[in-house]
Design an enzyme around this catalytic site. Structure first.
Site, PDB file in Angstrom:
ATOM      1  N   ARG A  51     -15.134 -15.935  -9.242  1.00 40.38           N
ATOM      2  CA  ARG A  51     -14.146 -14.964  -9.728  1.00 40.38           C
ATOM      3  C   ARG A  51     -14.031 -15.006 -11.248  1.00 40.38           C
ATOM      4  O   ARG A  51     -13.737 -13.995 -11.894  1.00 40.38           O
ATOM      5  CB  ARG A  51     -12.788 -15.220  -9.065  1.00 40.38           C
ATOM      6  CG  ARG A  51     -12.794 -14.828  -7.576  1.00 40.38           C
ATOM      7  CD  ARG A  51     -11.604 -15.391  -6.837  1.00 40.38           C
ATOM      8  NE  ARG A  51     -10.340 -14.961  -7.408  1.00 40.38           N
ATOM      9  CZ  ARG A  51      -9.159 -15.449  -7.030  1.00 40.38           C
ATOM     10  NH1 ARG A  51      -9.091 -16.381  -6.091  1.00 40.38           N
ATOM     11  NH2 ARG A  51      -8.056 -15.009  -7.588  1.00 40.38           N
ATOM     12  N   ARG A  79     -14.130 -24.176   0.932  1.00 39.81           N
ATOM     13  CA  ARG A  79     -12.909 -23.406   1.184  1.00 39.81           C
ATOM     14  C   ARG A  79     -12.963 -22.079   0.456  1.00 39.81           C
ATOM     15  O   ARG A  79     -13.487 -22.000  -0.655  1.00 39.81           O
ATOM     16  CB  ARG A  79     -11.694 -24.165   0.664  1.00 39.81           C
ATOM     17  CG  ARG A  79     -11.559 -25.537   1.231  1.00 39.81           C
ATOM     18  CD  ARG A  79     -10.609 -26.345   0.356  1.00 39.81           C
ATOM     19  NE  ARG A  79     -10.782 -27.764   0.655  1.00 39.81           N
ATOM     20  CZ  ARG A  79     -10.245 -28.751  -0.045  1.00 39.81           C
ATOM     21  NH1 ARG A  79      -9.501 -28.460  -1.112  1.00 39.81           N
ATOM     22  NH2 ARG A  79     -10.448 -29.993   0.299  1.00 39.81           N
ATOM     23  N   ASP A  88     -10.306 -19.022  -0.963  1.00 37.76           N
ATOM     24  CA  ASP A  88      -8.888 -18.818  -1.280  1.00 37.76           C
ATOM     25  C   ASP A  88      -8.294 -17.652  -0.485  1.00 37.76           C
ATOM     26  O   ASP A  88      -9.027 -16.850   0.095  1.00 37.76           O
ATOM     27  CB  ASP A  88      -8.734 -18.524  -2.779  1.00 37.76           C
ATOM     28  CG  ASP A  88      -8.905 -19.781  -3.618  1.00 37.76           C
ATOM     29  OD1 ASP A  88      -8.570 -20.879  -3.144  1.00 37.76           O
ATOM     30  OD2 ASP A  88      -9.376 -19.655  -4.780  1.00 37.76           O
ATOM     31  N   TYR A 115     -22.596 -15.701  -3.193  1.00 35.09           N
ATOM     32  CA  TYR A 115     -21.354 -14.937  -3.178  1.00 35.09           C
ATOM     33  C   TYR A 115     -21.635 -13.538  -3.703  1.00 35.09           C
ATOM     34  O   TYR A 115     -22.526 -13.346  -4.536  1.00 35.09           O
ATOM     35  CB  TYR A 115     -20.305 -15.572  -4.097  1.00 35.09           C
ATOM     36  CG  TYR A 115     -19.600 -16.779  -3.540  1.00 35.09           C
ATOM     37  CD1 TYR A 115     -18.442 -16.645  -2.774  1.00 35.09           C
ATOM     38  CD2 TYR A 115     -20.064 -18.067  -3.814  1.00 35.09           C
ATOM     39  CE1 TYR A 115     -17.783 -17.759  -2.291  1.00 35.09           C
ATOM     40  CE2 TYR A 115     -19.406 -19.191  -3.326  1.00 35.09           C
ATOM     41  CZ  TYR A 115     -18.259 -19.030  -2.563  1.00 35.09           C
ATOM     42  OH  TYR A 115     -17.605 -20.118  -2.080  1.00 35.09           O
TER      43      TYR A 115
END
Lengths: 251, 251
Positions: free
Chosen positions: B195, B46, B48, B107
């Protein structure tokens, strides 16, 4: 001031009667806060709804000299919504006018030629699925460079037109991956002229119009159905020149 | 299927109870049109709200074999809103699962370090006005590479956590003009881990945290106030790997 904006959520630069959101109204809103009075903002040239700017130039007559340029820039960027930013502010020489003092402009038009338009670019590209021959487009572009009557590449009839002679200093067509970018530098541009040039060049690039037809279109001196207007979101006002030497080479 | 999306207007990938717009609900809406029944979509992981994807991978069990992959791709891209696109569709080997079959992911996290954030990038960058020392960030990153307990870089306490050991294969920190990009490749990631890594590295980059503290944070094995979570909009799920050799070098 040099101003950048994402044109997606604006009804163009200029204030409109129906109260639609415009760049000018956002900027004049900040000036009202700063000076507690209506201060008019003048740009180098209006951009249409959906058209972006990296280096739009704007001037206003400050009611007083209280605020230095740096302070004005900070105030704008703290009060403006994030889709408009002020990049620089400086005191203009007497008589300066963002539009009338401009000696040239550069626009860029971006076309995505891959099969699927990346979501993050969807408001910043014309998605053109057909293959485009950049060499043919460059050949067509050579016919546009110079001083010509560009009536054939101006907005459709019905839109009131003044003199339609303009000078194009340079056009380049560059491919980078699936992106194809048209850069146009000139003395000034008619309404929808860059989008019409992009539409015409794309038609050449996909083989539906011969480069040799361009001189005849210019000669005819009026718009005909043969030149499509490329969509707004591929266009960006890149920079405005003021009295600086304008080179006729583009990277 | 490989799927790209602009996360700005989504409440994340996964369907939520309150009917907020999600990538999954858009995709399942198309599948309902195609197969006239509810078909569940499963993703590699998933994302965000606000997080983007270039190479998210998604699978579904087609109720029948009527539609070939190319046809499914065209159907999706004609029915989906423009902020989600399907880049490729192929038949998966038996037992394939977008999440459980994944062997690694990359990422990328983008930080804009210039004084003014360009409007066209406003939903795709963390705007970090302070200068960032990329060399210090690279030094800190070397301590994160390898197999570690990343509890200190997972979502805040209160969020239910399973095992927190993960392996990071490579991290790179690159500057290009005002852009600074962190690339992280690893076996898998905890909630908000990339993050948190971006937030921690930025803190190192501005001189507020020594690179040598990173091993102690990992050692402590729990989140503390020292590691901030960088905002969602700078993050993009770049690609997902399936059984392919994962290199430990990043460009």
């Amino acid at each position: 001031m040099t101003v950048a904006y994402d044109g997606t959520d604006f009804g163009g630069f200029q204030v409109q009667k129906d109260g639609v959101r415009t760049v000018q109204s956002e900027m004049e809103g900040v000036l009202y806060q700063l000076y507690q009075q209506k201060v008019h903002v003048e740009c180098s040239g209006r951009t249409d709804a959906g058209v972006h700017a990296r280096g739009q130039v704007v001037h206003f007559d400050a009611p007083d000299n209280r605020l230095p340029g740096d302070r004005i820039k900070v105030a704008f960027n703290s009060m403006l919504p994030a889709d408009v930013r002020v990049n620089s502010v400086r005191r203009a020489p007497p008589g300066f006018h963002a539009r009338f003092s401009a000696t040239g402009k550069e626009y860029r038009y971006k076309i995505w030629t891959g099969p699927v338009l990346p979501p993050l670019l969807r408001n910043q590209r014309w998605h053109h699925r057909a293959g485009l021959d950049a060499a043919l487009m460059r050949e067509a572009a050579t016919h546009l460079v110079g001083r010509h009557d560009f009536a054939a590449f101006a907005a459709n009839p019905g839109y009131s037109l003044g003199p339609t002679v303009r000078e194009i200093h340079a056009i380049s067509v560059q491919r980078k991956g699936h992106d194809l970018e048209i850069r146009v530098r000139g003395s000034g541009f008619l309404h929808k002229m860059v989008r019409s040039i992009a539409g015409g060049l794309a038609k050449v690039g996909r083989g539906d119009l011969s480069p040799s037809v361009i001189p005849r279109l210019i000669e005819a001196g009026k718009r005909d159905g043969c030149v499509p207007t490329a969509p707004a979101q591929g266009l960006i006002l890149w920079s405005v020149f003021y009295g600086l030497p304008i080179t006729d080479t583009l990277p």
